[in-house]
Design a protein around this motif. Structure first.
Motif, PDB file in Angstrom:
ATOM      1  N   ILE A   1       0.869  -1.173   0.000  1.00 23.36           N
ATOM      2  CA  ILE A   1       0.000   0.000   0.000  1.00 23.36           C
ATOM      3  C   ILE A   1       0.905   1.221   0.000  1.00 23.36           C
ATOM      4  N   VAL A   2       0.746   2.101  -0.980  1.00 23.54           N
ATOM      5  CA  VAL A   2       1.611   3.282  -1.106  1.00 23.54           C
ATOM      6  C   VAL A   2       0.725   4.523  -1.036  1.00 23.54           C
ATOM      7  N   ASN A   3       0.828   5.260   0.064  1.00 25.29           N
ATOM      8  CA  ASN A   3      -0.027   6.421   0.292  1.00 25.29           C
ATOM      9  C   ASN A   3       0.772   7.711   0.132  1.00 25.29           C
ATOM     10  N   THR A   4       0.253   8.624  -0.681  1.00 21.91           N
ATOM     11  CA  THR A   4       0.954   9.888  -0.924  1.00 21.91           C
ATOM     12  C   THR A   4       0.651  10.884   0.175  1.00 21.91           C
ATOM     13  N   SER A   5       1.679  11.201   0.965  1.00 21.60           N
ATOM     14  CA  SER A   5       1.621  12.301   1.924  1.00 21.60           C
ATOM     15  C   SER A   5       2.289  13.495   1.246  1.00 21.60           C
ATOM     16  N   SER A   6       3.236  14.139   1.897  1.00 21.98           N
ATOM     17  CA  SER A   6       3.878  15.331   1.349  1.00 21.98           C
ATOM     18  C   SER A   6       4.986  15.748   2.310  1.00 21.98           C
ATOM     19  N   VAL A   7       5.859  16.659   1.876  1.00 27.13           N
ATOM     20  CA  VAL A   7       6.739  17.295   2.854  1.00 27.13           C
ATOM     21  C   VAL A   7       5.907  18.113   3.834  1.00 27.13           C
ATOM     22  N   TYR A   8       4.687  18.491   3.410  1.00 25.98           N
ATOM     23  CA  TYR A   8       3.783  19.196   4.314  1.00 25.98           C
ATOM     24  C   TYR A   8       3.140  18.232   5.309  1.00 25.98           C
ATOM     25  N   GLY A   9       3.481  16.967   5.219  1.00 32.58           N
ATOM     26  CA  GLY A   9       3.155  16.000   6.256  1.00 32.58           C
ATOM     27  C   GLY A   9       4.316  15.802   7.211  1.00 32.58           C
ATOM     28  N   LEU A  10       5.393  16.570   7.007  1.00 31.14           N
ATOM     29  CA  LEU A  10       6.565  16.523   7.887  1.00 31.14           C
ATOM     30  C   LEU A  10       6.719  17.816   8.678  1.00 31.14           C
ATOM     31  N   ILE A  11       6.298  18.942   8.090  1.00 32.16           N
ATOM     32  CA  ILE A  11       6.372  20.239   8.769  1.00 32.16           C
ATOM     33  C   ILE A  11       5.074  20.998   8.533  1.00 32.16           C
ATOM     34  N   GLY A  12       4.785  21.941   9.431  1.00 36.48           N
ATOM     35  CA  GLY A  12       3.640  22.832   9.246  1.00 36.48           C
ATOM     36  C   GLY A  12       4.055  24.064   8.464  1.00 36.48           C
ATOM     37  N   VAL A  13       3.203  24.489   7.531  1.00 36.28           N
ATOM     38  CA  VAL A  13       3.538  25.594   6.629  1.00 36.28           C
ATOM     39  C   VAL A  13       2.410  26.626   6.674  1.00 36.28           C
TER      40      VAL A  13
ATOM     41  N   ALA B   1      13.171  19.153  10.108  1.00 42.91           N
ATOM     42  CA  ALA B   1      12.137  18.756  11.068  1.00 42.91           C
ATOM     43  C   ALA B   1      12.730  17.966  12.224  1.00 42.91           C
ATOM     44  N   ARG B   2      13.775  17.199  11.954  1.00 42.54           N
ATOM     45  CA  ARG B   2      14.422  16.405  12.998  1.00 42.54           C
ATOM     46  C   ARG B   2      15.363  17.257  13.849  1.00 42.54           C
ATOM     47  N   LEU B   3      16.119  18.155  13.196  1.00 45.25           N
ATOM     48  CA  LEU B   3      17.156  18.905  13.896  1.00 45.25           C
ATOM     49  C   LEU B   3      16.620  20.151  14.607  1.00 45.25           C
ATOM     50  N   ALA B   4      15.571  20.758  14.048  1.00 50.09           N
ATOM     51  CA  ALA B   4      15.022  21.989  14.626  1.00 50.09           C
ATOM     52  C   ALA B   4      13.494  21.891  14.655  1.00 50.09           C
ATOM     53  N   PRO B   5      12.950  20.997  15.483  1.00 50.28           N
ATOM     54  CA  PRO B   5      11.517  20.689  15.407  1.00 50.28           C
ATOM     55  C   PRO B   5      10.579  21.845  15.719  1.00 50.28           C
ATOM     56  N   THR B   6      11.063  22.891  16.393  1.00 49.02           N
ATOM     57  CA  THR B   6      10.193  24.042  16.649  1.00 49.02           C
ATOM     58  C   THR B   6      10.627  25.294  15.889  1.00 49.02           C
ATOM     59  N   ARG B   7      11.757  25.219  15.196  1.00 52.58           N
ATOM     60  CA  ARG B   7      12.292  26.404  14.517  1.00 52.58           C
ATOM     61  C   ARG B   7      12.542  26.184  13.025  1.00 52.58           C
TER      62      ARG B   7
ATOM     63  N   TYR C   1      10.752  26.395  10.425  1.00 55.05           N
ATOM     64  CA  TYR C   1      10.224  27.317   9.422  1.00 55.05           C
ATOM     65  C   TYR C   1      11.014  28.623   9.366  1.00 55.05           C
ATOM     66  N   ASP C   2      11.670  28.999  10.454  1.00 56.55           N
ATOM     67  CA  ASP C   2      12.578  30.154  10.389  1.00 56.55           C
ATOM     68  C   ASP C   2      13.659  29.911   9.342  1.00 56.55           C
ATOM     69  N   ILE C   3      14.170  28.690   9.322  1.00 47.82           N
ATOM     70  CA  ILE C   3      15.229  28.340   8.366  1.00 47.82           C
ATOM     71  C   ILE C   3      14.651  28.259   6.953  1.00 47.82           C
ATOM     72  N   VAL C   4      13.484  27.623   6.818  1.00 48.81           N
ATOM     73  CA  VAL C   4      12.844  27.502   5.504  1.00 48.81           C
ATOM     74  C   VAL C   4      12.554  28.886   4.921  1.00 48.81           C
ATOM     75  N   ALA C   5      12.009  29.768   5.752  1.00 47.90           N
ATOM     76  CA  ALA C   5      11.674  31.124   5.271  1.00 47.90           C
ATOM     77  C   ALA C   5      12.934  31.859   4.829  1.00 47.90           C
ATOM     78  N   GLY C   6      14.030  31.683   5.575  1.00 49.28           N
ATOM     79  CA  GLY C   6      15.278  32.316   5.178  1.00 49.28           C
ATOM     80  C   GLY C   6      15.789  31.792   3.853  1.00 49.28           C
ATOM     81  N   LEU C   7      15.678  30.478   3.644  1.00 51.23           N
ATOM     82  CA  LEU C   7      16.105  29.898   2.374  1.00 51.23           C
ATOM     83  C   LEU C   7      15.247  30.390   1.218  1.00 51.23           C
ATOM     84  N   ARG C   8      13.970  30.539   1.455  1.00 48.70           N
ATOM     85  CA  ARG C   8      13.073  31.040   0.393  1.00 48.70           C
ATOM     86  C   ARG C   8      13.439  32.455  -0.003  1.00 48.70           C
ATOM     87  N   ARG C   9      13.771  33.279   1.001  1.00 55.88           N
ATOM     88  CA  ARG C   9      14.155  34.669   0.688  1.00 55.88           C
ATOM     89  C   ARG C   9      15.457  34.711  -0.104  1.00 55.88           C
TER      90      ARG C   9
END
Length: 270
Positions: free
Chosen positions: A136-148, A254-260, A262-270
């Motif tokens: 059984i192969v169920n499609t989740s997402s990276v949005y199933g690993l972090i909140g966006v 998500a593993r290394l900075a479980p509460t922070r 998105y700060d890193i993701v937002a910086g990379l996006r900028r």
């Protein structure tokens, strides 16, 4: 548990097969000799899907549990080879803040992205258990690993798919049946163009087309590449299949900075 039998030559089921990752999976697997049962609510898109070998095409709304069960019964009678995998892949998207969410839109997404997966599992799992083989192969997402931000409904559904699949995997211990969750990063599909947007959730005044173009600009993986990764992951017996370099980055954050993270993701996006 030993490695599963390769998918080549075995029957497969793919929902959401009229476009995107589902279409690429159907094409790839048919190309290695798999009889393919394809389903999608987009009947016209299914008719345009050119596949070699045995093919079963059915228009299907995965929200309809009875229809999915009937499709499984039809696949059982049709399949000219043992069933190798069921890809519960159909999915949709919306963009909205939590404050501005339209409940009907959230319900629409949850019914397809989560309930559709559950319907597919419940319909096809008895077939796999009876033969004591298959995945059984169920499609989740990276949005199933972090909140966006502005993706609360999508994240909720994809986290649910992840949790449901992981629980199922534990229930299947000791059997020949496996469960795998797929976590794609940015894949160049039409999901953003087909999404529901009432207004620009970020308040920047963008049109629907501009929002879709912004998604395309950061999507790095083609559907064909995604299908290849998923196929290889299933053949290797992986329980979690990350698709694209961005998926590996998100998983690590998500593993290394479980509460922070998105700060890193937002910086990379900028």
């Amino acid at each position: 548990m030993s490695r599963p039998e390769p998918l080549a030559g075995r029957a497969v089921v793919v929902t959401g097969a009229a476009s995107g990752i589902g279409r690429a999976l159907a094409v790839r697997l048919a190309g290695v000799g798999c009889p393919v049962a394809v389903a999608d609510v987009d009947e016209a898109g299914l008719k345009q899907l050119d596949l070699p070998g045995p093919v079963l095409r059915r228009p299907l709304d995965v929200r309809d549990a009875a229809a999915v069960t009937a499709f499984a019964a039809e696949v059982r009678e049709w399949a000219p080879a043992p069933l190798g995998a069921v890809f519960n892949n159909a999915g949709v998207a919306i963009g909205s803040s939590v404050l501005g969410a339209v409940p009907e839109d959230d319900d629409w997404l949850w019914e397809i992205n989560f309930r559709g997966v559950v319907n597919g599992v419940r319909a096809f799992l008895p077939l796999l258990v009876a033969q004591d083989a298959g995945t059984i192969v169920n499609t989740s997402s990276v949005y199933g690993l972090i909140g966006v931000p502005y993706q609360s409904a999508y994240c909720a559904a994809k986290f649910a798919v992840r949790g449901f699949t992981e629980a199922l995997r534990q229930e299947l211990r000791g059997t020949g049946v496996r469960a795998a969750a797929v976590h794609p990063g940015g894949v160049k599909t039409n999901i953003a163009r087909n999404a529901r947007f009432r207004t620009d959730p970020e308040g920047r005044g963008r049109t629907h087309e501009q929002i879709a173009a912004d998604f395309d600009a950061i999507a790095r993986t083609t559907p064909e590449r995604a299908a290849a990764i998923i196929h290889k992951g299933v053949d290797a017996g992986r329980a979690r299949i990350l698709v694209g370099p961005d998926a590996y980055l998100v998983d690590a954050l998500a593993r290394l900075a479980p509460t922070r993270y998105y700060d890193i993701v937002a910086g990379l996006r900028r």
